[in-house]
Design a protein around this motif. Sequence first.
Motif, PDB file in Angstrom:
ATOM      1  N   SER A  91       0.828  -1.212   0.000  1.00 49.07           N
ATOM      2  CA  SER A  91       0.000   0.000   0.000  1.00 49.07           C
ATOM      3  C   SER A  91       0.860   1.259   0.000  1.00 49.07           C
ATOM      4  N   THR A  92       2.183   1.072   0.019  1.00 53.05           N
ATOM      5  CA  THR A  92       3.101   2.204  -0.074  1.00 53.05           C
ATOM      6  C   THR A  92       4.068   1.971  -1.225  1.00 53.05           C
ATOM      7  N   ALA A  93       4.448   3.061  -1.862  1.00 56.60           N
ATOM      8  CA  ALA A  93       5.399   2.986  -2.980  1.00 56.60           C
ATOM      9  C   ALA A  93       6.814   2.929  -2.422  1.00 56.60           C
ATOM     10  N   PRO A  94       7.750   2.381  -3.157  1.00 58.49           N
ATOM     11  CA  PRO A  94       7.601   1.817  -4.499  1.00 58.49           C
ATOM     12  C   PRO A  94       6.971   0.425  -4.476  1.00 58.49           C
ATOM     13  N   THR A 114       4.962   9.007  -7.494  1.00 61.42           N
ATOM     14  CA  THR A 114       3.792   8.806  -8.362  1.00 61.42           C
ATOM     15  C   THR A 114       2.538   9.309  -7.651  1.00 61.42           C
ATOM     16  N   ALA A 115       1.730  10.112  -8.355  1.00 59.58           N
ATOM     17  CA  ALA A 115       0.468  10.595  -7.790  1.00 59.58           C
ATOM     18  C   ALA A 115      -0.588   9.510  -7.942  1.00 59.58           C
ATOM     19  N   THR A 116      -1.282   9.192  -6.850  1.00 57.14           N
ATOM     20  CA  THR A 116      -2.376   8.225  -6.872  1.00 57.14           C
ATOM     21  C   THR A 116      -3.660   9.002  -6.613  1.00 57.14           C
ATOM     22  N   LEU A 117      -4.565   8.981  -7.608  1.00 56.79           N
ATOM     23  CA  LEU A 117      -5.759   9.818  -7.559  1.00 56.79           C
ATOM     24  C   LEU A 117      -7.029   8.999  -7.723  1.00 56.79           C
ATOM     25  N   ASN A 118      -8.158   9.561  -7.258  1.00 53.43           N
ATOM     26  CA  ASN A 118      -9.456   8.908  -7.470  1.00 53.43           C
ATOM     27  C   ASN A 118     -10.150   9.535  -8.677  1.00 53.43           C
ATOM     28  N   ASN A 119     -11.409   9.199  -8.888  1.00 53.16           N
ATOM     29  CA  ASN A 119     -12.163   9.676 -10.037  1.00 53.16           C
ATOM     30  C   ASN A 119     -12.283  11.202 -10.080  1.00 53.16           C
ATOM     31  N   ALA A 120     -12.292  11.843  -8.908  1.00 51.45           N
ATOM     32  CA  ALA A 120     -12.418  13.304  -8.818  1.00 51.45           C
ATOM     33  C   ALA A 120     -11.060  13.999  -8.842  1.00 51.45           C
ATOM     34  N   TRP A 121     -10.002  13.266  -9.175  1.00 49.75           N
ATOM     35  CA  TRP A 121      -8.630  13.790  -9.232  1.00 49.75           C
ATOM     36  C   TRP A 121      -8.107  14.211  -7.853  1.00 49.75           C
ATOM     37  N   ALA A 139       4.841   4.660 -14.036  1.00 51.85           N
ATOM     38  CA  ALA A 139       3.740   5.595 -13.835  1.00 51.85           C
ATOM     39  C   ALA A 139       4.170   6.886 -13.160  1.00 51.85           C
ATOM     40  N   THR A 140       3.649   8.004 -13.668  1.00 46.89           N
ATOM     41  CA  THR A 140       3.778   9.291 -12.980  1.00 46.89           C
ATOM     42  C   THR A 140       2.455   9.628 -12.297  1.00 46.89           C
ATOM     43  N   VAL A 141       1.335   9.122 -12.886  1.00 43.82           N
ATOM     44  CA  VAL A 141       0.001   9.288 -12.300  1.00 43.82           C
ATOM     45  C   VAL A 141      -0.759   7.974 -12.446  1.00 43.82           C
ATOM     46  N   VAL A 142      -1.404   7.542 -11.367  1.00 45.50           N
ATOM     47  CA  VAL A 142      -2.320   6.393 -11.394  1.00 45.50           C
ATOM     48  C   VAL A 142      -3.661   6.943 -10.905  1.00 45.50           C
ATOM     49  N   ARG A 143      -4.677   6.837 -11.772  1.00 43.83           N
ATOM     50  CA  ARG A 143      -6.008   7.360 -11.426  1.00 43.83           C
ATOM     51  C   ARG A 143      -7.009   6.213 -11.438  1.00 43.83           C
TER      52      ARG A 143
END
Length: 75
Positions: free
Chosen positions: A10-13, A33-40, A67-71
């Motif tokens: 649950s933590t990077a890397p 890496t940014a981890t985002l939900n549907n609302a960014w 990945a730089t962003v995972v949404r």
Amino acid sequence: GAVKTAPASSTAPTSFVLTVGSTDYTVNVAADTATLNNAWIRTSLGNIAVGHTVRVYGAVSSTTVDATVVRDVSL
């Protein structure tokens, strides 16, 4: 794509497998890496689960994505 295997941690890397069409991609998630939900809005990597629909942005090399962003659009 659809998450085939949840992140190993649950933590990077960490990494997880994403299926797009009939191709499996290994997604590498770095500490920045940014981890985002549907609302960014930022969310925990631990919220990503098998079957979720995920958008990944980053450099692709064959079947590996750095990945730089995972949404997670399922959240």
